[in-house]
Design an enzyme around this catalytic site. Structure first.
Site, short mmCIF file in Angstrom:
data_model
loop_
_atom_site.label_atom_id
_atom_site.label_comp_id
_atom_site.label_asym_id
_atom_site.label_seq_id
_atom_site.Cartn_x
_atom_site.Cartn_y
_atom_site.Cartn_z
N ALA A 16 -76.26 -134.24 -3.14
CA ALA A 16 -77.09 -133.24 -3.82
C ALA A 16 -76.40 -131.87 -3.86
O ALA A 16 -76.52 -131.14 -4.85
CB ALA A 16 -78.44 -133.13 -3.12
N GLY A 17 -75.67 -131.54 -2.80
CA GLY A 17 -74.98 -130.24 -2.76
C GLY A 17 -73.91 -130.17 -3.83
O GLY A 17 -73.79 -129.17 -4.56
N GLU A 46 -66.35 -149.08 -2.32
CA GLU A 46 -65.83 -148.69 -1.01
C GLU A 46 -64.67 -147.71 -1.19
O GLU A 46 -63.78 -147.96 -2.02
CB GLU A 46 -65.33 -149.94 -0.28
CG GLU A 46 -65.81 -150.01 1.14
CD GLU A 46 -65.18 -151.17 1.86
OE1 GLU A 46 -64.56 -150.94 2.91
OE2 GLU A 46 -65.28 -152.31 1.34
N ASP A 75 -63.56 -136.65 -5.25
CA ASP A 75 -63.54 -136.89 -3.81
C ASP A 75 -63.03 -135.61 -3.18
O ASP A 75 -62.09 -134.99 -3.67
CB ASP A 75 -62.63 -138.07 -3.46
CG ASP A 75 -62.97 -138.60 -2.08
OD1 ASP A 75 -64.09 -139.10 -1.89
OD2 ASP A 75 -62.11 -138.52 -1.17
P1 IMP Z 1 -67.06 -137.60 -0.38
O1 IMP Z 1 -68.41 -137.89 -0.95
O2 IMP Z 1 -66.40 -138.76 0.26
O3 IMP Z 1 -66.18 -136.89 -1.37
O4 IMP Z 1 -67.37 -136.59 0.80
C1 IMP Z 1 -67.01 -135.28 0.77
C2 IMP Z 1 -67.44 -134.61 2.07
O5 IMP Z 1 -66.54 -133.51 2.29
C3 IMP Z 1 -68.82 -134.00 2.00
O6 IMP Z 1 -69.81 -134.91 2.40
C4 IMP Z 1 -68.67 -132.82 2.93
O7 IMP Z 1 -68.77 -133.25 4.26
C5 IMP Z 1 -67.24 -132.38 2.71
N1 IMP Z 1 -67.18 -131.38 1.63
C6 IMP Z 1 -66.69 -131.56 0.36
N2 IMP Z 1 -66.83 -130.43 -0.36
C7 IMP Z 1 -67.43 -129.54 0.46
C8 IMP Z 1 -67.86 -128.20 0.25
O8 IMP Z 1 -67.77 -127.61 -0.84
N3 IMP Z 1 -68.41 -127.60 1.33
C9 IMP Z 1 -68.56 -128.21 2.52
N4 IMP Z 1 -68.22 -129.48 2.75
C10 IMP Z 1 -67.63 -130.13 1.72
#
Ligand code: IMP
Length: 198
Positions: A16-17, A46, A75
């Site tokens: 969501a962020g 995966e 990612d």
């Molecule tokens: P993904 O869904 O495998 O790409 O996970 C990325 C993870 O990296 C997120 O769940 C956060 O823990 C971290 N992350 C990526 N972008 C940000 C950001 O802009 N701020 C803080 N944490 C981030």
């Protein structure tokens, strides 16, 4: 005469962020933004890649293949120099259920290495795909350093421990617009916006 259907772009994230940040950047594009919530029960691929770009490609190709949509996936994660780039591609799955626990783990690991802080960066690899292959890709990076204890209520994930020197604050202690102006994701998605608008 009916207007042609607006073009569609599937933003393939369940975070969501991330989605909030991406929607704000792509808001003015003449594209209807679809999300994974528009599709029921799509299998989650995966993330077996060793790099951010490899994982972004895995996600973008899987979701474009499953939906037939023009798809963007990203990612992203945090690389901490004193921890040899950890948590890196494991950022989401890193030790600890909550971010408070993840921050405590990081503090502990730094302490074991005899330091309290470290230079660090957020990286965002973005991949745009059609069902038959990759169309375009880019990577955004923002350099900063760790700040423990955490500070700030905004943003998400590791933002409260990521100190951005030019602002003199963590990325959880600035407005959404201030974060987007400098962040890894802001850079990558502004480039995507310009690419799709051209
Ligand atoms: P993904 O869904 O495998 O790409 O996970 C990325 C993870 O990296 C997120 O769940 C956060 O823990 C971290 N992350 C990526 N972008 C940000 C950001 O802009 N701020 C803080 N944490 C981030």
């Amino acid at each position: 005469m009916t207007a042609p259907d607006p073009k569609r772009l599937l933003v393939a994230t369940t975070n969501a962020g991330k989605l909030r940040e991406i929607r704000a950047i792509l808001a003015d594009l003449p594209f209807t933004i679809a999300t994974l919530a528009d599709y029921k029960a799509l299998p989650e691929p995966e993330e077996t890649g060793k790099t951010f770009a490899a994982n972004a490609r895995i996600k973008a190709l899987a979701y474009a293949g499953a939906t037939g949509e023009l798809t963007v996936a990203e990612d992203s994660g945090l690389e901490i120099d004193a921890l040899d780039g950890e948590p890196g591609v494991r950022s989401a799955r890193f030790n600890g259920e909550s971010y408070a626990e993840k921050f405590a783990t990081i503090a502990h690991m730094l302490e074991e290495r005899g330091t309290e802080s470290s230079t660090a960066r957020f990286v965002c690899a973005l991949v745009l795909t059609q069902p038959d292959g990759v169309v375009w890709e880019t990577t955004g990076v923002v350099e900063g350093r760790l700040q423990l204890p955490a500070r700030g209520q905004g943003g998400f994930g590791y933002d409260p421990i990521f100190y951005y020197p030019e602002y003199g604050r963590t990325l959880a202690d600035v407005t959404d617009a201030e974060k987007a102006a400098v962040s890894h994701r802001g850079q990558a998605f502004r480039r995507l916006r310009d690419y799709l608008a051209s």
